[in-house]
Design an enzyme around this catalytic site. Structure first.
Site, PDB file in Angstrom:
ATOM      1  N   GLY A 218       0.820  -1.198   0.000  1.00 60.36           N
ATOM      2  CA  GLY A 218       0.000   0.000   0.000  1.00 60.36           C
ATOM      3  C   GLY A 218       0.858   1.253   0.000  1.00 60.36           C
ATOM      4  O   GLY A 218       1.942   1.295  -0.600  1.00 60.36           O
ATOM      5  N   SER A 219       0.409   2.258   0.705  1.00 60.51           N
ATOM      6  CA  SER A 219       1.013   3.590   0.586  1.00 60.51           C
ATOM      7  C   SER A 219       2.397   3.727   1.195  1.00 60.51           C
ATOM      8  O   SER A 219       3.054   4.746   0.967  1.00 60.51           O
ATOM      9  CB  SER A 219       0.084   4.641   1.180  1.00 60.51           C
ATOM     10  OG  SER A 219      -1.088   4.760   0.397  1.00 60.51           O
TER      11      SER A 219
END
Length: 484
Positions: A218-219
Site C-alpha cells: 500500500g502507501s
C-alpha cells in the site's frame, strides 16, 4: 575359457568395480552430506552427546541446554519462549532444527562448523568438554518486548533496525508459539505439538517479518515512488503535480480515486511534499505512469527488492511485477497491483532514508563465542546498496516528518522526539479488510531506530482500519522503547 564365461566374468568385474566405487563415494565423498541430513539418527545422537551452544541477548541466554539422565544427555530449554519463538526456532530430536537461529546456525550451535576447529583444538588441549558455539544477538530486549506487547493479539509483524549498522533490534511475528514441546524428549509430545502447530490455520510457525505470504505494501511504497521521482531530477519536494479526486487511467474506463473525498489540493494540484503528507493516491498514481515501470523497478532494487538475503535466516525477496501497462504503473506507484514485500524490506526502505541513502545489510547475530565464551568472530556493519543521494534522503526526511506532524501519521508521534514516517492501508482483495502499515525512523535529525509495522486484515479495526490509527501507535511504542 569359452566366450560366454568370459563375458560373464567381465560383467561381474564391472559390477564389482561399480559396487566398490559406490561404497567409496558413500563412505568418503558423500559422508558429509549424509551426516548433515536432519533425519540421520546417529548424527542426532552424536550432537546430543555434547552441550549445544547458547543463544544470547545482552549476555543472557534465551536458549540453552541442561544435562539430563536420559539417552539424549542434554535438554534444550527456552526462556521467554513465545517472545523469541521466531528468533530461536527449535531443535527437535524428531524433526531436527527449524524455524530460526537453531536451524540457520545449526553448525555453530552444534559445534560441527569448520569455523570452530581452533576452538575445538584449544578446548581439547585445555581439557574442556567439547560443546557448540554460543551466539550473541543484536536484539534489544526492551524493544522486542515493546513490539510484542503493542502488537498484542493481532496478526502481523514488527521489525526494528539500527539504520546506521543494519542490526536487527526487534523481530516480532504474531501469532507466536511455544517451542518447548517441540524439544521434548518424549516423541509423543513432540508429535502432538508438531501436528497441532502445522494444522493451525493462523500459521504460527511462519515468521511473517521475513517470509511467508508477502504483503501488498500500500502507501508505504510511496516512499520508493517519491525517491524515484526525486532521483529522476524532474521533481523536488516543492514540485506541483496533478492530484485530482479521481485520476483518469488510459486503456480503461476505471479511474484511480483517492482514499478521501475530493482532490488533494486547490485546482487539482498538490506539491509532492503534501502529496506524501496526505497520502494522495492520484498524485502518486500519476507519478507512477510518468516514471514508468523500469524506473520504479530500478529504484526498488536499490532498496533491496529482489535480493536474496540471509539474516542468517533466509528472507523471501520482495517483488515488483516485471511487465506493467500504464494503469498498472499507476497502481504500482501507490504500492498496489502485484507489489509484494516483507516487513523487513519496508524497514530497510526507511533505514535508507534515515542513513543518507545507504542501505545497510540487516543482521541478527552480533558475535560468535567459543566454548569459553571468548569471541571467535563479530559481525561488522556492511553496506548492501546505495538507494539514493544524500540530498534525496534529506528531502524525503522533511516530507516524512510532515506525515507525522500534520498528515496521516500523527498517531505515530513520540512526545519530545521528531519522527519521520509513512502510513499505508493496503487493499488485498474484494471484501477483505485492508492490511494496516506504518514505517518510519527517529529521531529524524539523528536516526537511531527504523521501524516497520504491519497488522493483517486491519487487526481489531477490521474494515475500518487505517495505517495511521492501527499501526502508527505500535510504531510509537517501539520507537519510544528504543530511544529510552
Amino acid at each position: 575359457m569359452n566366450q560366454p564365461i568370459r563375458r560373464l566374468s567381465m560383467l561381474v568385474s564391472v559390477l564389482f568395480v561399480l559396487l566398490l566405487g559406490s561404497s567409496t563415494w558413500i563412505q568418503v565423498l558423500g559422508s558429509q552430506d549424509i551426516n548433515d541430513r536432519p533425519g540421520n539418527r546417529r548424527t542426532q545422537l552424536e550432537s546430543y552427546a555434547r552441550e549445544r551452544g547458547q543463544i544470547l541477548i545482552g549476555g543472557r541466554p534465551i536458549a540453552s541446554s541442561t544435562p539430563t539422565d536420559d539417552d539424549l544427555q542434554w535438554q534444550r530449554t527456552y526462556s521467554n519462549p513465545r517472545l523469541y519463538s521466531h528468533i530461536t526456532g527449535w531443535n527437535s530430536f524428531t524433526y531436527g532444527p527449524g524455524g530460526g537461529i537453531e536451524e540457520a546456525e545449526d553448525g555453530l550451535l552444534s559445534g560441527r562448523d569448520d569455523k570452530l576447529f581452533y576452538d575445538r583444538l584449544t578446548g581439547t588441549i585445555a581439557g574442556r568438554e567439547p560443546k557448540g558455539a554460543s551466539l550473541e544477538l543484536t536484539i534489544n530486549p526492551k524493544v522486542q518486548k515493546a513490539a510484542d506487547e503493542a502488537l498484542g493479539d493481532q496478526r502481523g509483524a514488527v521489525v526494528a533496525l539500527d539504520p546506521r549498522t543494519g542490526a536487527i533490534l526487534a523481530m516480532v511475528s504474531h501469532p507466536d508459539y511455544d517451542p518447548t514441546p517441540l524439544v521434548s524428549h518424549d516423541p509423543s509430545v513432540e508429535k502432538k505439538a508438531w501436528e497441532s502447530l502445522n494444522a493451525d490455520p493462523t500459521r504460527p510457525l511462519v515468521n511473517r517479518s521475513i517470509t511467508g505470504n508477502l504483503y501488498p505494501p500500500g502507501s508505504v511504497f510511496k516512499i520508493v515512488t517519491a525517491a524515484a521521482a526525486l532521483e529522476d531530477g524532474q521533481w523536488s519536494e516543492d514540485s506541483s503535480i496533478p492530484g485530482p479526486a479521481v485520476l483518469d487511467l488510459p486503456q480503461t474506463d476505471v479511474g484511480l480515486p483517492n482514499s478521501h473525498p475530493g482532490a488533494c489540493g486547490p485546482g487539482d494540484k498538490v506539491s509532492l511534499a503534501v502529496a506524501l503528507q496526505d497520502s494522495c493516491n492520484t498524485a502518486f498514481g500519476w507519478l507512477g505512469m510518468q516514471l514508468g515501470g523500469d524506473a520504479m523497478r530500478q529504484q526498488a532494487g536499490k532498496f533491496g527488492f529482489g535480493d536474496d538475503l540471509e539474516v542468517p535466516m533466509k528472507v523471501s525477496p520482495s517483488t515488483l511485477p516485471t511487465q506493467m501497462s500504464p494503469p498498472q504503473e499507476a497502481q504500482v506507484g501507490i504500492g498496489q497491483y502485484d507489489v509484494r514485500v516483507t516487513p523487513l524490506q519496508v524497514a530497510m526502505v526507511s533505514s535508507a532514508v534515515a542513513n543518507d541513502g545507504v542501505v545497510m545489510k540487516p543482521h541478527l547475530v552480533q558475535s560468535v563465542l567459543g566454548s569459553d565464551l571468548s569471541t571467535i568472530s563479530e559481525t561488522k556493519p556492511e553496506q548492501l546498496s546505495k538507494a539514493m543521494e544524500p540530498e534525496t534522503s534529506d528531502q524525503l526526511t522533511d516530507m516524512m516528518k510532515l506525515v507525522v506532524e500534520r498528515g496521516t501519521g500523527t498517531q505515530a508521534a513520540v512526545p519530545g522526539v521528531s519522527v519521520a514516517g509513512k502510513t499505508g492501508t493496503a487493499e488485498q482483495g474484494e471484501g477483505m479488510p485492508p492490511h494496516a502499515w506504518f514505517t518510519g525512523f527517529a529521531p529524524a535529525d539523528n536516526p537511531q531506530v527504523a521501524v516497520a509495522v504491519v497488522v493483517e486484515d486491519g487487526g481489531r479495526a477490521g474494515n475500518e482500519a487505517y495505517g495511521g490509527s492501527v499501526a502508527g501507535p505500535i510504531s510509537a511504542a517501539v520507537m519510544k522503547a528504543a530511544l529510552q
